[in-house]
Design a protein around this motif. Structure first.
Motif, mmCIF file in Angstrom:
data_model
loop_
_atom_site.group_PDB
_atom_site.id
_atom_site.type_symbol
_atom_site.label_atom_id
_atom_site.label_comp_id
_atom_site.label_asym_id
_atom_site.label_seq_id
_atom_site.Cartn_x
_atom_site.Cartn_y
_atom_site.Cartn_z
ATOM 1 N N TRP A 174 18.878 -0.563 14.933
ATOM 2 C CA TRP A 174 19.092 -0.487 13.486
ATOM 3 C C TRP A 174 20.506 -0.050 13.086
ATOM 4 O O TRP A 174 20.884 -0.175 11.932
ATOM 5 C CB TRP A 174 18.105 0.513 12.866
ATOM 6 C CG TRP A 174 16.676 0.155 13.122
ATOM 7 C CD1 TRP A 174 15.927 -0.810 12.486
ATOM 8 C CD2 TRP A 174 15.813 0.737 14.104
ATOM 9 N NE1 TRP A 174 14.655 -0.847 13.008
ATOM 10 C CE2 TRP A 174 14.558 0.088 14.009
ATOM 11 C CE3 TRP A 174 15.974 1.740 15.057
ATOM 12 C CZ2 TRP A 174 13.480 0.415 14.825
ATOM 13 C CZ3 TRP A 174 14.901 2.066 15.867
ATOM 14 C CH2 TRP A 174 13.671 1.404 15.746
ATOM 15 N N ARG A 226 22.420 -0.584 9.400
ATOM 16 C CA ARG A 226 22.493 0.594 8.530
ATOM 17 C C ARG A 226 23.883 1.220 8.496
ATOM 18 O O ARG A 226 24.060 2.280 7.879
ATOM 19 C CB ARG A 226 21.489 1.650 9.024
ATOM 20 C CG ARG A 226 20.032 1.193 8.959
ATOM 21 C CD ARG A 226 19.119 2.212 9.624
ATOM 22 N NE ARG A 226 17.715 1.838 9.556
ATOM 23 C CZ ARG A 226 16.732 2.483 10.188
ATOM 24 N NH1 ARG A 226 17.020 3.532 10.946
ATOM 25 N NH2 ARG A 226 15.488 2.082 10.080
ATOM 26 N N ASN A 272 5.122 -2.187 10.254
ATOM 27 C CA ASN A 272 5.554 -1.083 9.390
ATOM 28 C C ASN A 272 7.062 -1.087 9.156
ATOM 29 O O ASN A 272 7.590 -0.187 8.522
ATOM 30 C CB ASN A 272 5.149 0.255 10.019
ATOM 31 C CG ASN A 272 3.647 0.393 10.152
ATOM 32 O OD1 ASN A 272 2.911 0.251 9.190
ATOM 33 N ND2 ASN A 272 3.188 0.669 11.370
ATOM 34 N N ASP A 273 7.749 -2.089 9.688
ATOM 35 C CA ASP A 273 9.208 -2.149 9.584
ATOM 36 C C ASP A 273 9.643 -2.199 8.122
ATOM 37 O O ASP A 273 8.993 -2.811 7.275
ATOM 38 C CB ASP A 273 9.708 -3.389 10.330
ATOM 39 C CG ASP A 273 11.218 -3.402 10.467
ATOM 40 O OD1 ASP A 273 11.888 -3.763 9.480
ATOM 41 O OD2 ASP A 273 11.728 -3.068 11.543
ATOM 42 N N GLU A 274 10.764 -1.569 7.837
ATOM 43 C CA GLU A 274 11.285 -1.521 6.461
ATOM 44 C C GLU A 274 11.654 -2.899 5.925
ATOM 45 O O GLU A 274 11.790 -3.080 4.716
ATOM 46 C CB GLU A 274 12.520 -0.623 6.405
ATOM 47 C CG GLU A 274 13.694 -1.131 7.221
ATOM 48 C CD GLU A 274 14.813 -0.115 7.365
ATOM 49 O OE1 GLU A 274 15.893 -0.372 6.805
ATOM 50 O OE2 GLU A 274 14.612 0.913 8.029
ATOM 51 N N HIS A 275 11.802 -3.887 6.808
ATOM 52 C CA HIS A 275 12.186 -5.226 6.366
ATOM 53 C C HIS A 275 11.002 -6.176 6.194
ATOM 54 O O HIS A 275 11.213 -7.378 6.011
ATOM 55 C CB HIS A 275 13.214 -5.826 7.335
ATOM 56 C CG HIS A 275 14.556 -5.163 7.245
ATOM 57 N ND1 HIS A 275 14.998 -4.250 8.172
ATOM 58 C CD2 HIS A 275 15.536 -5.266 6.320
ATOM 59 C CE1 HIS A 275 16.200 -3.824 7.825
ATOM 60 N NE2 HIS A 275 16.555 -4.429 6.717
ATOM 61 N N ARG A 276 9.771 -5.672 6.236
ATOM 62 C CA ARG A 276 8.630 -6.514 5.905
ATOM 63 C C ARG A 276 8.655 -6.809 4.405
ATOM 64 O O ARG A 276 8.747 -5.882 3.586
ATOM 65 C CB ARG A 276 7.315 -5.835 6.272
ATOM 66 C CG ARG A 276 7.036 -5.751 7.761
ATOM 67 C CD ARG A 276 6.832 -7.138 8.381
ATOM 68 N NE ARG A 276 6.292 -7.042 9.730
ATOM 69 C CZ ARG A 276 7.000 -6.836 10.823
ATOM 70 N NH1 ARG A 276 8.320 -6.720 10.745
ATOM 71 N NH2 ARG A 276 6.415 -6.759 12.010
ATOM 72 N N SER A 330 -1.043 -2.365 8.233
ATOM 73 C CA SER A 330 0.189 -1.609 8.024
ATOM 74 C C SER A 330 -0.126 -0.272 7.375
ATOM 75 O O SER A 330 -1.025 -0.174 6.537
ATOM 76 C CB SER A 330 1.163 -2.394 7.137
ATOM 77 O OG SER A 330 2.323 -1.626 6.863
ATOM 78 N N ALA A 353 2.409 1.199 5.821
ATOM 79 C CA ALA A 353 3.517 1.310 4.868
ATOM 80 C C ALA A 353 2.995 1.331 3.430
ATOM 81 O O ALA A 353 2.132 0.528 3.056
ATOM 82 C CB ALA A 353 4.482 0.150 5.057
ATOM 83 N N ALA A 375 4.583 0.395 0.901
ATOM 84 C CA ALA A 375 5.010 -0.840 0.241
ATOM 85 C C ALA A 375 3.955 -1.928 0.370
ATOM 86 O O ALA A 375 3.770 -2.739 -0.544
ATOM 87 C CB ALA A 375 6.329 -1.324 0.840
ATOM 88 N N ASN A 417 17.650 -9.366 7.272
ATOM 89 C CA ASN A 417 18.067 -8.340 8.223
ATOM 90 C C ASN A 417 18.835 -9.037 9.336
ATOM 91 O O ASN A 417 18.897 -10.261 9.385
ATOM 92 C CB ASN A 417 16.859 -7.580 8.772
ATOM 93 C CG ASN A 417 16.013 -8.441 9.711
ATOM 94 O OD1 ASN A 417 16.230 -8.463 10.911
ATOM 95 N ND2 ASN A 417 15.048 -9.172 9.153
ATOM 96 N N SER A 441 13.999 -8.308 13.277
ATOM 97 C CA SER A 441 12.801 -7.606 12.828
ATOM 98 C C SER A 441 11.591 -8.530 12.947
ATOM 99 O O SER A 441 11.663 -9.705 12.590
ATOM 100 C CB SER A 441 12.969 -7.160 11.370
ATOM 101 O OG SER A 441 11.782 -6.593 10.872
#
Length: 361
Positions: free
Chosen positions: A120, A124, A197-201, A222, A224, A226, A265, A269
């Motif tokens: 990452w 980031r 659970n990745d932030e880019h889903r 998930s 998450a 979100a 991304n 991912s």
């Protein structure tokens, strides 16, 4: 050649092995984390990091250091004896890479070569506070090879760190025992599965797509927040938490199609979920971003543009409408996985790089 595999705390050989044998590790895991042990041979010795016991105070100190620095140096320090005795060290994420590099700066005398992976960090980089960026640049001058999981990340890293050798190394998972490739099941509504659970889903795009698929159902596995927010109000969507492999594997077997919706991304991912779906023989629809086509091309996975619910809905629908085409994509993906995207192939790529930097080719 002595290889030391330095993974995050909790992934040490004893800890991982115990969790693997107890069935508490979710996913298509192996007895040794990420399959680096497949590198072992008569002339390659592989040793994993250990998870040393720690008191609550020691854990607090380690966490505080990680919060300040952005990486874990305490875990590297505890493993320093075997780590420094190696010819080459392999890491799996930037936290371990930077921790080992700081250990090198605190060590007098000889240090081993380091193949440090980042997942990452490059994505980031712009969000990192400037003191961290200065520290990371300073540390990375001691790195022999920076490895990334996609060609996009590789290109970005070469621009950011022009003094470092950067190589893209394709990740792989267990490939033996794959289920036969198949199209969708023929019974009932089209059953869609999406995990991660990745932030880019990109859960909103997937849930919007399901609004135009009233005859399909979606299960989102998930934790998450979100995912739960995006699914709210959709009657054909269920958000679930998977707590054991029996449930996870049954979800793959039950699914007609696995969808991996992603926002833009650069670090591939979603690749683990895609490979797991291929292992279970399930057709895959994924967002075309992150360098996923480095792994599986358009003949193996049905790709859609980012942020396009209509295109995603049409791709999901086409799996049911063209089951033989869907099956052939899975077959091609499985062939690629057997030869190139297995954990064995992944470990062997690290062996080749290590021989190169150690001068033992």
């Amino acid at each position: 050649m002595k290889v030391f595999v330095h993974l995050a705390r909790g992934f040490g050989d004893e800890t991982w092995g115990e969790r693997w044998r107890s069935g508490k590790l979710l996913g298509l895991n192996e007895e040794h984390a990420y399959g680096y042990d497949h590198a072992a041979s008569p002339d390659v010795q592989v040793v994993y990091a250990s998870d040393f016991p720690e008191t609550r105070l020691q854990k607090l100190v380690r966490y505080a250091g990680r919060a300040i620095l952005g990486f874990d140096v305490v875990h590297a320090w505890r493993n320093r004896e075997k780590l420094l005795a190696a010819d080459v060290v392999w890491t799996h994420t930037e936290s371990q890479t930077l921790g080992v590099l700081l250990l090198f700066h605190l060590t007098r005398g000889r240090v081993p070569r380091l193949l440090g992976q980042t997942v990452w960090l490059v994505d980031r980089w712009a969000k990192q506070p400037w003191p961290r960026r200065l520290l990371y640049r300073f540390l990375l001058h001691r790195l022999d090879v920076l490895t990334t999981l996609s060609s996009l990340n590789c290109s970005d890293a070469r621009s950011l760190f022009p003094w470092v050798r950067v190589e893209s190394v394709l990740f792989g998972i267990k490939a033996d025992g794959m289920r036969p490739a198949r199209g969708p099941h023929n019974n009932g509504p089209l059953k869609v599965l999406s995990l991660g659970n990745d932030e880019h889903r990109d859960w909103p795009t997937l849930c919007d797509a399901m609004s135009s698929l009233p005859d399909a159902t979606l299960r989102i596995a998930s934790g998450a927040k979100a995912a739960a927010r995006a699914a709210k109000g959709h009657r054909n969507i269920e958000v679930m938490k998977i707590r054991d492999n029996a449930t996870l594997f049954a979800a793959y077997e039950h699914a007609d199609v696995v969808v991996v919706p992603l926002s833009e991304n650069r670090h591939a991912s979603g690749i683990t979920v895609i490979l797991e779906a291929v292992y279970f023989g399930v057709p895959v629809v994924a967002t075309d971003c992150g360098g996923l086509t480095d792994y599986l091309d358009h003949d193996s996975v049905l790709y859609v543009p980012p942020g396009d619910p209509a295109a995603l809905a049409a791709a999901i629908r086409s799996v049911r409408e063209n089951p033989e085409v869907a099956k052939k994509r899975v077959e091609k993906a499985q062939e690629r996985m057997k030869t190139t995207l297995s954990s064995v192939a992944y470990a062997q790529r690290y062996v080749a790089l290590s021989r190169d930097v150690c001068g033992t080719v």
